[in-house]
Design a protein around this motif. Structure first.
Motif, short mmCIF file in Angstrom:
data_model
loop_
_atom_site.label_atom_id
_atom_site.label_comp_id
_atom_site.label_asym_id
_atom_site.label_seq_id
_atom_site.Cartn_x
_atom_site.Cartn_y
_atom_site.Cartn_z
N ARG A 28 50.52 -26.90 13.68
CA ARG A 28 50.92 -26.41 15.00
C ARG A 28 51.31 -27.53 15.95
O ARG A 28 51.81 -27.27 17.04
CB ARG A 28 49.77 -25.59 15.62
N GLU A 29 51.06 -28.76 15.56
CA GLU A 29 51.34 -29.91 16.42
C GLU A 29 52.76 -30.42 16.14
O GLU A 29 53.08 -30.80 15.03
CB GLU A 29 50.31 -31.02 16.13
N GLY A 30 53.57 -30.43 17.15
CA GLY A 30 54.91 -31.03 17.03
C GLY A 30 55.81 -30.35 16.02
O GLY A 30 56.15 -29.19 16.15
N LYS A 31 56.16 -31.08 14.96
CA LYS A 31 57.15 -30.63 13.99
C LYS A 31 56.52 -30.09 12.71
O LYS A 31 57.13 -30.15 11.65
CB LYS A 31 58.07 -31.80 13.64
N GLY A 32 55.32 -29.61 12.78
CA GLY A 32 54.64 -29.12 11.57
C GLY A 32 53.81 -30.21 10.92
O GLY A 32 53.70 -31.32 11.43
N TYR A 33 53.23 -29.88 9.80
CA TYR A 33 52.35 -30.80 9.09
C TYR A 33 53.15 -32.00 8.58
O TYR A 33 54.14 -31.84 7.88
CB TYR A 33 51.67 -30.09 7.92
N ASP A 34 52.74 -33.20 8.94
CA ASP A 34 53.42 -34.42 8.53
C ASP A 34 52.71 -35.00 7.31
O ASP A 34 51.73 -35.74 7.44
CB ASP A 34 53.42 -35.43 9.68
N ASN A 35 53.19 -34.67 6.13
CA ASN A 35 52.55 -35.14 4.90
C ASN A 35 52.81 -36.62 4.63
O ASN A 35 52.11 -37.24 3.85
CB ASN A 35 53.01 -34.29 3.71
N ARG A 36 53.82 -37.19 5.28
CA ARG A 36 54.10 -38.62 5.09
C ARG A 36 53.12 -39.48 5.90
O ARG A 36 52.76 -40.57 5.49
CB ARG A 36 55.53 -38.95 5.51
N ASN A 37 52.72 -38.99 7.06
CA ASN A 37 51.82 -39.74 7.95
C ASN A 37 50.75 -38.82 8.55
O ASN A 37 50.65 -38.69 9.77
CB ASN A 37 52.63 -40.39 9.09
N THR A 46 44.42 -33.04 19.99
CA THR A 46 43.48 -32.94 21.11
C THR A 46 42.80 -31.58 21.03
O THR A 46 43.22 -30.70 20.27
CB THR A 46 44.20 -33.07 22.47
N GLY A 47 41.76 -31.39 21.81
CA GLY A 47 41.10 -30.10 21.90
C GLY A 47 40.61 -29.60 20.55
O GLY A 47 39.93 -30.32 19.80
N TRP A 48 40.96 -28.35 20.24
CA TRP A 48 40.52 -27.71 18.99
C TRP A 48 40.94 -28.52 17.77
O TRP A 48 40.17 -28.66 16.83
CB TRP A 48 41.11 -26.29 18.93
N GLY A 49 42.14 -29.06 17.78
CA GLY A 49 42.62 -29.85 16.65
C GLY A 49 41.79 -31.10 16.43
O GLY A 49 41.48 -31.46 15.29
N ALA A 50 41.44 -31.77 17.52
CA ALA A 50 40.59 -32.96 17.39
C ALA A 50 39.21 -32.59 16.87
O ALA A 50 38.62 -33.33 16.07
CB ALA A 50 40.48 -33.67 18.74
N ARG A 51 38.70 -31.44 17.30
CA ARG A 51 37.40 -30.98 16.79
C ARG A 51 37.51 -30.64 15.31
O ARG A 51 36.59 -30.91 14.52
CB ARG A 51 36.89 -29.81 17.61
N ALA A 52 38.63 -30.06 14.89
CA ALA A 52 38.84 -29.75 13.46
C ALA A 52 38.84 -31.03 12.64
O ALA A 52 38.29 -31.07 11.53
CB ALA A 52 40.15 -28.98 13.27
N ARG A 53 39.43 -32.07 13.18
CA ARG A 53 39.42 -33.37 12.49
C ARG A 53 37.99 -33.90 12.38
O ARG A 53 37.59 -34.43 11.34
CB ARG A 53 40.30 -34.36 13.24
N ALA A 54 37.22 -33.76 13.45
CA ALA A 54 35.84 -34.24 13.44
C ALA A 54 34.99 -33.45 12.44
O ALA A 54 34.13 -34.02 11.77
CB ALA A 54 35.25 -34.15 14.84
N VAL A 55 35.22 -32.14 12.33
CA VAL A 55 34.50 -31.33 11.35
C VAL A 55 34.76 -31.84 9.95
O VAL A 55 33.84 -32.02 9.14
CB VAL A 55 34.92 -29.83 11.46
N HIS A 56 36.02 -32.09 9.64
CA HIS A 56 36.39 -32.57 8.30
C HIS A 56 35.77 -33.95 8.03
O HIS A 56 35.19 -34.17 6.96
CB HIS A 56 37.91 -32.62 8.18
N ALA A 57 35.86 -34.84 8.98
CA ALA A 57 35.29 -36.18 8.80
C ALA A 57 33.78 -36.10 8.63
O ALA A 57 33.20 -36.77 7.77
CB ALA A 57 35.65 -37.06 9.99
N ASN A 58 33.13 -35.26 9.42
CA ASN A 58 31.68 -35.16 9.32
C ASN A 58 31.25 -34.57 7.99
O ASN A 58 30.21 -34.96 7.45
CB ASN A 58 31.12 -34.35 10.49
#
Length: 130
Positions: A28-37, A46-58
């Protein structure tokens, strides 16, 4: 196979499952999922997306201690009923944790994280009390 070992298998499956909300946020961020980077893209979340990243890392961060705990407990105290209970407590905590984190319920999230961490430590220390 013991309940604790099945819990170890389930915890390993949580790795890719915890990536799904993060991938959705990236899509949902920008131009879709960036599989290259993907990591650069994750840095912009930010927001929900940043929390989703933190869930995965944790999830990835919590797995080694739990895995070591289950393996130590299985070798040192394979017939202690508390071992399976502790492993199930970790799994329950890891199922609840992402929901609380994504909904930004920070105190509940921290308490649930503590349950999983204590369960892992108890498994790791099981030779001392078994």
């Amino acid at each position: 196979m013991t309940v604790a070992l099945w819990c170890l298998f389930a915890a390993a499956i949580f790795h890719p499952l915890s990536k799904f909300p993060l991938a959705a946020a990236q899509a949902r961020e920008g131009k879709g999922y960036d599989n290259r980077n993907p990591r650069e893209q994750q840095d912009r979340l930010t927001g929900w997306g940043a929390r989703a990243r933190a869930v995965h890392a944790n999830q990835i961060e919590s797995f080694p201690l739990f895995a070591a705990g289950v393996l130590v407990a299985t070798v040192a105290a394979p017939k202690v009923a508390a071992i399976d209970t502790l492993a199930l407590a970790y799994i329950a905590a890891r199922l609840i944790y992402p929901v609380l984190y994504l909904k930004d319920i920070h105190v509940g999230r921290s308490l649930v994280w503590g349950v999983g961490y204590i369960a892992s430590l108890a498994l790791l220390s099981s030779p001392a009390w078994a």
